[in-house]
Enzyme design. Structure first.
Site, PDB file in Angstrom:
ATOM      1  N   ASN A 121      41.602  41.682  24.234  1.00 24.64           N
ATOM      2  CA  ASN A 121      42.689  41.370  23.325  1.00 24.64           C
ATOM      3  C   ASN A 121      42.966  42.564  22.418  1.00 24.64           C
ATOM      4  O   ASN A 121      42.066  43.299  22.014  1.00 24.64           O
ATOM      5  CB  ASN A 121      42.446  40.077  22.531  1.00 24.64           C
ATOM      6  CG  ASN A 121      41.160  40.042  21.738  1.00 24.64           C
ATOM      7  OD1 ASN A 121      40.116  40.494  22.193  1.00 24.64           O
ATOM      8  ND2 ASN A 121      41.217  39.463  20.555  1.00 24.64           N
ATOM      9  N   GLU A 130      45.166  43.216  19.011  1.00 25.90           N
ATOM     10  CA  GLU A 130      45.929  42.594  17.932  1.00 25.90           C
ATOM     11  C   GLU A 130      46.836  43.603  17.237  1.00 25.90           C
ATOM     12  O   GLU A 130      46.692  44.815  17.397  1.00 25.90           O
ATOM     13  CB  GLU A 130      44.975  41.951  16.924  1.00 25.90           C
ATOM     14  CG  GLU A 130      44.229  40.779  17.511  1.00 25.90           C
ATOM     15  CD  GLU A 130      43.329  40.070  16.519  1.00 25.90           C
ATOM     16  OE1 GLU A 130      42.855  38.985  16.874  1.00 25.90           O
ATOM     17  OE2 GLU A 130      43.096  40.576  15.406  1.00 25.90           O
ATOM     18  N   CYS A 154      46.673  38.976  24.522  1.00 23.06           N
ATOM     19  CA  CYS A 154      45.364  38.430  24.885  1.00 23.06           C
ATOM     20  C   CYS A 154      44.724  39.218  26.020  1.00 23.06           C
ATOM     21  O   CYS A 154      45.404  39.880  26.796  1.00 23.06           O
ATOM     22  CB  CYS A 154      45.507  36.972  25.318  1.00 23.06           C
ATOM     23  SG  CYS A 154      46.157  35.869  24.060  1.00 23.06           S
ATOM     24  N   GLU A 169      43.290  38.129  28.814  1.00 18.69           N
ATOM     25  CA  GLU A 169      43.639  37.671  30.157  1.00 18.69           C
ATOM     26  C   GLU A 169      44.967  38.252  30.621  1.00 18.69           C
ATOM     27  O   GLU A 169      45.093  38.710  31.761  1.00 18.69           O
ATOM     28  CB  GLU A 169      43.714  36.134  30.188  1.00 18.69           C
ATOM     29  CG  GLU A 169      42.408  35.451  29.836  1.00 18.69           C
ATOM     30  CD  GLU A 169      42.229  35.149  28.348  1.00 18.69           C
ATOM     31  OE1 GLU A 169      41.490  34.198  28.035  1.00 18.69           O
ATOM     32  OE2 GLU A 169      42.825  35.859  27.495  1.00 18.69           O
ATOM     33  N   CYS A 224      44.086  30.645  26.476  1.00 18.24           N
ATOM     34  CA  CYS A 224      45.089  29.966  25.655  1.00 18.24           C
ATOM     35  C   CYS A 224      46.260  29.533  26.544  1.00 18.24           C
ATOM     36  O   CYS A 224      46.339  29.896  27.722  1.00 18.24           O
ATOM     37  CB  CYS A 224      45.571  30.879  24.529  1.00 18.24           C
ATOM     38  SG  CYS A 224      46.657  32.227  25.076  1.00 18.24           S
ATOM     39  N   CYS A 278      48.319  32.413  28.153  1.00 17.20           N
ATOM     40  CA  CYS A 278      47.583  33.049  29.245  1.00 17.20           C
ATOM     41  C   CYS A 278      47.534  32.144  30.467  1.00 17.20           C
ATOM     42  O   CYS A 278      47.642  32.614  31.602  1.00 17.20           O
ATOM     43  CB  CYS A 278      46.174  33.429  28.796  1.00 17.20           C
ATOM     44  SG  CYS A 278      46.170  34.830  27.659  1.00 17.20           S
TER      45      CYS A 278
END
Length: 160
Positions: free
Chosen positions: A62, A64, A73, A75, A112, A115
């Site tokens: 990830n 940010e 993210c 994934e 999430c 993803c």
């Protein structure tokens, strides 16, 4: 009226050591990626590693951003990298590991919703399921034989 029952089937391993050797290696790659994550805001580091049908392993973590929606993210970082660099390869397996600076992550942490949707696109594109293994920092590892177990009623191009 008609009632629809949805059932999700996951396999749960008590520890990473119960996994097949190739999956242990893939999870170790996810942990390496997790340890390089850039998560100064959430303090929640995630790493993902993908095994492609050409034998390549790609990873992502990830990333940010102070403008929160601009981050990405692990994934999606990994699967988009695979799609950009190996467009003809199918994703066979995905390993995900997540940890938090704020508290222990001892239970499996799934992808999430965003993803899940991105992974679904690749399953549909390649017409083949992706095995997904996910864990926290330590402890149990859950495995889904397909993203469909994690995202029933997937939204795809047939709705467009």
């Amino acid at each position: 009226m008609k009632e629809i029952k949805i059932e999700t089937v996951l396999q749960v391993y008590d520890t990473i050591n119960e996994l097949p050797k190739d999956i242990i290696n893939l999870m170790e790659r996810a942990v390496e990626a997790r340890n390089k994550a850039y998560a100064p805001y959430s303090k929640f580091n995630v790493g993902a590693a993908l095994l492609l049908n050409n034998g390549e392993i790609v990873s992502g973590n990830n990333q940010e951003n102070a403008s929160y929606p601009s981050g990405l993210c692990a994934e999606r970082t990994a699967i988009y990298y695979a799609g950009a660099n190996y467009p003809e390869a199918a994703v066979l397996k995905m390993a995900i590991s997540a940890t938090s600076i704020n508290k222990p992550t001892l239970e499996p942490i799934p992808p999430c919703g965003a993803c899940r949707q991105a992974i679904a696109e690749y399953e549909i594109k390649q017409n083949q399921p992706i095995e997904i293994y996910f864990m926290g920092e330590t402890g149990k590892v859950a495995m889904s034989k397909s993203l469909e177990n994690l995202l029933p009623f997937v939204f795809d191009k047939s709705a467009l």
